[in-house]
Design a protein around this motif. Structure first.
Motif, PDB file in Angstrom:
ATOM      1  N   VAL A 163       0.838  -1.196   0.000  1.00 35.37           N
ATOM      2  CA  VAL A 163       0.000   0.000   0.000  1.00 35.37           C
ATOM      3  C   VAL A 163       0.876   1.249   0.000  1.00 35.37           C
ATOM      4  CG1 VAL A 163      -1.879  -1.189   1.193  1.00 35.37           C
ATOM      5  CG2 VAL A 163      -0.167   0.046   2.542  1.00 35.37           C
ATOM      6  N   LYS A 164       0.299   2.344  -0.484  1.00 37.94           N
ATOM      7  CA  LYS A 164       1.011   3.623  -0.465  1.00 37.94           C
ATOM      8  C   LYS A 164       0.690   4.425   0.792  1.00 37.94           C
ATOM      9  CE  LYS A 164       1.689   4.226  -5.439  1.00 37.94           C
ATOM     10  NZ  LYS A 164       3.170   4.170  -5.292  1.00 37.94           N
ATOM     11  N   ALA A 165      -0.417   4.075   1.448  1.00 37.40           N
ATOM     12  CA  ALA A 165      -0.806   4.726   2.697  1.00 37.40           C
ATOM     13  C   ALA A 165      -1.831   3.842   3.382  1.00 37.40           C
ATOM     14  CB  ALA A 165      -1.393   6.112   2.437  1.00 37.40           C
ATOM     15  N   PHE A 166      -1.947   3.993   4.695  1.00 39.77           N
ATOM     16  CA  PHE A 166      -2.945   3.265   5.456  1.00 39.77           C
ATOM     17  C   PHE A 166      -4.179   4.132   5.663  1.00 39.77           C
ATOM     18  CE2 PHE A 166       0.793   0.768   6.632  1.00 39.77           C
ATOM     19  CZ  PHE A 166       0.275  -0.522   6.570  1.00 39.77           C
ATOM     20  N   ASP A 167      -5.286   3.482   5.936  1.00 36.70           N
ATOM     21  CA  ASP A 167      -6.495   4.203   6.309  1.00 36.70           C
ATOM     22  C   ASP A 167      -6.218   5.040   7.553  1.00 36.70           C
ATOM     23  OD1 ASP A 167      -7.797   2.968   4.227  1.00 36.70           O
ATOM     24  OD2 ASP A 167      -8.668   1.386   5.484  1.00 36.70           O
ATOM     25  N   ALA A 168      -7.052   6.044   7.761  1.00 31.98           N
ATOM     26  CA  ALA A 168      -6.839   6.976   8.873  1.00 31.98           C
ATOM     27  C   ALA A 168      -6.702   6.261  10.206  1.00 31.98           C
ATOM     28  CB  ALA A 168      -7.988   7.979   8.930  1.00 31.98           C
ATOM     29  N   GLN A 169      -7.437   5.164  10.385  1.00 28.18           N
ATOM     30  CA  GLN A 169      -7.399   4.426  11.650  1.00 28.18           C
ATOM     31  C   GLN A 169      -6.011   3.880  11.951  1.00 28.18           C
ATOM     32  OE1 GLN A 169     -10.087   1.107  11.706  1.00 28.18           O
ATOM     33  NE2 GLN A 169      -9.667   0.588  13.856  1.00 28.18           N
ATOM     34  N   TYR A 170      -5.234   3.595  10.889  1.00 31.77           N
ATOM     35  CA  TYR A 170      -3.921   2.975  11.051  1.00 31.77           C
ATOM     36  C   TYR A 170      -2.811   3.835  10.440  1.00 31.77           C
ATOM     37  CZ  TYR A 170      -6.976  -1.062  11.793  1.00 31.77           C
ATOM     38  OH  TYR A 170      -7.954  -1.907  12.245  1.00 31.77           O
ATOM     39  N   ASN A 171      -3.015   5.143  10.399  1.00 24.72           N
ATOM     40  CA  ASN A 171      -2.077   5.984   9.652  1.00 24.72           C
ATOM     41  C   ASN A 171      -0.704   6.106  10.299  1.00 24.72           C
ATOM     42  OD1 ASN A 171      -2.625   7.703  11.760  1.00 24.72           O
ATOM     43  ND2 ASN A 171      -3.557   9.318  10.519  1.00 24.72           N
ATOM     44  N   ALA A 172      -0.530   5.575  11.512  1.00 27.02           N
ATOM     45  CA  ALA A 172       0.793   5.568  12.139  1.00 27.02           C
ATOM     46  C   ALA A 172       1.553   4.291  11.826  1.00 27.02           C
ATOM     47  CB  ALA A 172       0.667   5.740  13.657  1.00 27.02           C
ATOM     48  N   CYS A 173       0.914   3.371  11.100  1.00 26.16           N
ATOM     49  CA  CYS A 173       1.532   2.063  10.841  1.00 26.16           C
ATOM     50  C   CYS A 173       2.482   2.104   9.650  1.00 26.16           C
ATOM     51  CB  CYS A 173       0.460   1.016  10.563  1.00 26.16           C
ATOM     52  SG  CYS A 173      -0.614   0.657  11.957  1.00 26.16           S
ATOM     53  N   LEU A 174       3.476   1.255   9.719  1.00 27.69           N
ATOM     54  CA  LEU A 174       4.345   0.981   8.574  1.00 27.69           C
ATOM     55  C   LEU A 174       3.993  -0.378   7.987  1.00 27.69           C
ATOM     56  CD1 LEU A 174       7.761   2.192  10.043  1.00 27.69           C
ATOM     57  CD2 LEU A 174       6.110   3.496   8.686  1.00 27.69           C
ATOM     58  N   GLY A 175       3.589  -1.284   8.851  1.00 31.15           N
ATOM     59  CA  GLY A 175       3.125  -2.602   8.448  1.00 31.15           C
ATOM     60  C   GLY A 175       2.003  -3.003   9.372  1.00 31.15           C
ATOM     61  N   LEU A 176       1.117  -3.877   8.910  1.00 33.84           N
ATOM     62  CA  LEU A 176      -0.046  -4.245   9.704  1.00 33.84           C
ATOM     63  C   LEU A 176      -0.473  -5.664   9.371  1.00 33.84           C
ATOM     64  CD1 LEU A 176      -2.402  -3.359  11.604  1.00 33.84           C
ATOM     65  CD2 LEU A 176      -3.601  -2.612   9.535  1.00 33.84           C
ATOM     66  N   TYR A 177      -0.500  -6.526  10.394  1.00 40.49           N
ATOM     67  CA  TYR A 177      -1.071  -7.862  10.229  1.00 40.49           C
ATOM     68  C   TYR A 177      -2.512  -7.830  10.702  1.00 40.49           C
ATOM     69  CZ  TYR A 177      -2.361 -12.674  10.982  1.00 40.49           C
ATOM     70  OH  TYR A 177      -3.046 -13.855  10.950  1.00 40.49           O
ATOM     71  N   HIS A 178      -3.420  -8.314   9.868  1.00 35.27           N
ATOM     72  CA  HIS A 178      -4.839  -8.346  10.221  1.00 35.27           C
ATOM     73  C   HIS A 178      -5.150  -9.674  10.893  1.00 35.27           C
ATOM     74  CE1 HIS A 178      -6.122  -4.665   8.051  1.00 35.27           C
ATOM     75  NE2 HIS A 178      -5.071  -4.943   7.310  1.00 35.27           N
TER      76      HIS A 178
END
Length: 224
Positions: A69-84
């Motif tokens: 991704v080029k950016a995360f949704d606002a809820q996760y905008n501090a993330c660099l990586g995210l495991y769901h």
């Protein structure tokens, strides 16, 4: 689920847009998003990380989708990586976006952009591996982050690993009692260094990590 900002076939044509998700040469991984060059890099980094993590008892036994991704949704905008959690899916910033977004302070300050990006993917893959562990508490985020930070550093090339944490000074020797949810959320950079040093200080670090990944060791505590 990792919600923290951390304080990664075939022929490739650079710049060519990838039309649809494809399965890597290592069939454990499918990549979505980004151009073909970036997808190729993800496939290589993910396969290398899986092999490195497996040496230390962190094993993946199911397929994982990795979305660039080029950016995360606002809820996760501090993330660099995210495991769901529960979805077998990782999102990770594209290398250029991660380079621009990364925090230049903290224990990863001296790590190169390339090594840092690869290590973020290793961090999230560790979360994916830990997701199958039965947690006896309301959540096991501290244990999951302990494992993920320790394996993030473990996965780095030796020259980069030696640079980790040099810009963060701890007041005392890391101990089990220092690995807490308060430390994780208030000072994630310190938590990362404490986790790595604590792991590294075990008599058999990878044997210790195997026990963590088997649900024999937890750092989480139920609130009083």
């Amino acid at each position: 689920m990792n919600l923290l900002r951390n304080t990664a076939i075939g022929l490739c044509v650079a710049g060519q847009l990838a039309a649809e998700p494809f399965t890597c040469a290592d069939p454990m991984f499918e990549v979505d998003g980004g151009d073909v060059a970036t997808q190729t890099r993800v496939c290589t980094a993910a396969s290398d990380a899986r092999k490195s993590l497996k040496q230390c008892g962190v094993s993946l036994d199911r397929n994982i989708e990795i979305e660039i991704v080029k950016a995360f949704d606002a809820q996760y905008n501090a993330c660099l990586g995210l495991y769901h959690c529960g979805e077998d899916r990782i999102e990770i910033l594209a290398p250029a976006e991660l380079s621009a977004a990364r925090d230049r302070d903290g224990p990863f300050e001296l790590i190169s952009d390339d090594a840092y990006w690869d290590s973020i993917l290793a961090h999230e893959l560790t979360h994916a591996a830990y997701d199958t562990i039965e947690c006896p508490f309301s959540n096991c985020i501290v244990t999951s982050e302990y494992a993920s930070y320790a394996m993030q550093v473990f996965s780095m090339p030796e020259d980069q690993r030696d640079l980790f944490g040099q810009t963060v000074t701890l007041r005392s020797k890391p101990s089990y009692d220092a690995i807490t949810e308060v430390m994780l959320f208030l000072a994630p950079g310190h938590f990362a260094k404490i986790a790595w040093l604590h792991f590294q200080d075990r008599e058999q670090p990878c044997g210790y990590m195997r026990m963590v990944m088997e649900g024999q060791i937890f750092f989480d505590r139920e609130p009083l």
